[in-house]
Design a protein around this motif. Structure first.
Motif, short mmCIF file in Angstrom:
data_model
loop_
_atom_site.label_atom_id
_atom_site.label_comp_id
_atom_site.label_asym_id
_atom_site.label_seq_id
_atom_site.Cartn_x
_atom_site.Cartn_y
_atom_site.Cartn_z
N ALA A 1 -15.37 -2.09 -82.48
CA ALA A 1 -14.47 -2.91 -81.65
C ALA A 1 -14.95 -2.95 -80.20
O ALA A 1 -14.87 -3.99 -79.54
CB ALA A 1 -13.06 -2.36 -81.73
N GLY A 2 -15.46 -1.83 -79.71
CA GLY A 2 -15.99 -1.81 -78.35
C GLY A 2 -17.20 -2.69 -78.20
O GLY A 2 -17.36 -3.39 -77.19
N TRP A 3 -18.07 -2.69 -79.20
CA TRP A 3 -19.25 -3.56 -79.16
C TRP A 3 -18.81 -5.03 -79.15
O TRP A 3 -19.34 -5.83 -78.37
CB TRP A 3 -20.16 -3.27 -80.35
N LEU A 4 -17.84 -5.37 -80.00
CA LEU A 4 -17.35 -6.75 -80.03
C LEU A 4 -16.69 -7.12 -78.71
O LEU A 4 -16.85 -8.25 -78.22
CB LEU A 4 -16.38 -6.93 -81.20
N GLY A 5 -15.95 -6.18 -78.12
CA GLY A 5 -15.36 -6.44 -76.81
C GLY A 5 -16.42 -6.65 -75.74
O GLY A 5 -16.28 -7.50 -74.87
N GLY A 6 -17.50 -5.88 -75.81
CA GLY A 6 -18.61 -6.10 -74.89
C GLY A 6 -19.25 -7.46 -75.07
O GLY A 6 -19.64 -8.11 -74.10
N GLU A 7 -19.37 -7.89 -76.31
CA GLU A 7 -19.88 -9.24 -76.58
C GLU A 7 -18.99 -10.29 -75.92
O GLU A 7 -19.48 -11.25 -75.34
CB GLU A 7 -19.95 -9.50 -78.09
N LEU A 8 -17.69 -10.10 -76.03
CA LEU A 8 -16.76 -11.07 -75.45
C LEU A 8 -16.90 -11.13 -73.93
O LEU A 8 -16.92 -12.21 -73.35
CB LEU A 8 -15.32 -10.71 -75.82
N VAL A 9 -17.02 -9.98 -73.30
CA VAL A 9 -17.06 -9.94 -71.84
C VAL A 9 -18.44 -10.29 -71.30
O VAL A 9 -18.59 -11.17 -70.46
CB VAL A 9 -16.61 -8.56 -71.33
N PHE A 10 -19.48 -9.60 -71.79
CA PHE A 10 -20.79 -9.73 -71.18
C PHE A 10 -21.58 -10.94 -71.67
O PHE A 10 -22.38 -11.49 -70.93
CB PHE A 10 -21.60 -8.45 -71.37
N ARG A 11 -21.40 -11.33 -72.90
CA ARG A 11 -22.14 -12.48 -73.41
C ARG A 11 -21.38 -13.78 -73.21
O ARG A 11 -21.95 -14.80 -72.84
CB ARG A 11 -22.46 -12.30 -74.89
N HIS A 12 -20.07 -13.75 -73.46
CA HIS A 12 -19.27 -14.98 -73.41
C HIS A 12 -18.42 -15.11 -72.15
O HIS A 12 -17.83 -16.15 -71.92
CB HIS A 12 -18.38 -15.08 -74.65
N GLY A 13 -18.32 -14.06 -71.35
CA GLY A 13 -17.59 -14.13 -70.08
C GLY A 13 -16.08 -14.24 -70.22
O GLY A 13 -15.42 -14.77 -69.34
N VAL A 14 -15.52 -13.72 -71.31
CA VAL A 14 -14.07 -13.77 -71.49
C VAL A 14 -13.41 -12.85 -70.48
O VAL A 14 -13.82 -11.71 -70.29
CB VAL A 14 -13.69 -13.36 -72.94
N ALA A 15 -12.38 -13.36 -69.81
CA ALA A 15 -11.60 -12.61 -68.81
C ALA A 15 -12.44 -12.17 -67.62
O ALA A 15 -12.16 -11.17 -66.98
CB ALA A 15 -10.91 -11.41 -69.44
N VAL A 16 -13.47 -12.94 -67.31
CA VAL A 16 -14.32 -12.65 -66.16
C VAL A 16 -14.23 -13.84 -65.22
O VAL A 16 -14.51 -14.97 -65.62
CB VAL A 16 -15.78 -12.41 -66.58
N ARG A 17 -13.85 -13.58 -64.01
CA ARG A 17 -13.76 -14.64 -63.02
C ARG A 17 -15.13 -14.79 -62.35
O ARG A 17 -15.69 -13.81 -61.85
CB ARG A 17 -12.70 -14.33 -61.98
N ALA A 18 -15.65 -15.99 -62.34
CA ALA A 18 -16.95 -16.23 -61.72
C ALA A 18 -16.81 -16.12 -60.21
O ALA A 18 -15.88 -16.65 -59.61
CB ALA A 18 -17.48 -17.60 -62.10
N GLN A 19 -17.75 -15.43 -59.59
CA GLN A 19 -17.74 -15.30 -58.14
C GLN A 19 -18.66 -16.35 -57.54
O GLN A 19 -19.67 -16.71 -58.13
CB GLN A 19 -18.21 -13.91 -57.73
N ALA A 20 -18.27 -16.82 -56.38
CA ALA A 20 -19.08 -17.82 -55.70
C ALA A 20 -20.39 -17.18 -55.24
O ALA A 20 -20.41 -16.04 -54.77
CB ALA A 20 -18.32 -18.37 -54.51
N GLU A 21 -21.45 -17.91 -55.42
CA GLU A 21 -22.76 -17.42 -54.97
C GLU A 21 -22.81 -17.48 -53.45
O GLU A 21 -22.54 -18.50 -52.84
CB GLU A 21 -23.88 -18.29 -55.55
N THR A 22 -23.16 -16.38 -52.83
CA THR A 22 -23.32 -16.34 -51.38
C THR A 22 -24.73 -15.89 -51.08
O THR A 22 -25.34 -15.13 -51.83
CB THR A 22 -22.32 -15.37 -50.73
#
Length: 109
Positions: free
Chosen positions: A74-95
């Motif tokens: 489940a942790g691996w699948l959660g990592g896939e969701l966050v790190f590969r697909h960007g689920v629940a991750v807010r994109a930060q503006a490039e500075t």
């Protein structure tokens, strides 16, 4: 684990990418099954639960090992969701990165 289900459910309800939904569904399934395995392991360690498994005293330990494996999946699948697909991750503006002090040019008057 049960407390994390609330924000996870909120994130799951907002999914729109068809590539992400199957991964999220498996993540939820494995988490629910793992939670049930740990509940069963806990119950079998109690006095009333121990009467069910009088001939298998190692059953709670085996269930705990299976539960830990489930947590890993489940942790691996959660990592896939966050790190590969960007689920629940807010994109930060490039500075633009700031120049270090040594590379700044200071002009004297």
């Amino acid at each position: 684990m049960a407390v994390a289900a609330i924000p996870g459910l909120i994130d799951w309800l907002t999914l729109t990418d068809p590539k992400v939904v199957p991964v999220a569904n498996w993540h939820a399934r494995v988490n629910i099954i793992t939670l049930l395995i740990f509940v069963a392991s806990f119950y079998l360690r109690t006095t009333s639960g121990a009467t069910w498994i009088a001939g298998l005293p190692m059953a709670p330990v085996i269930l705990s090992i299976i539960g830990v494996i489930g947590l890993g999946i489940a942790g691996w699948l959660g990592g896939e969701l966050v790190f590969r697909h960007g689920v629940a991750v807010r994109a930060q503006a490039e500075t633009a990165p700031e120049k270090p002090e040594a590379h700044r040019h200071i002009r004297a008057a």
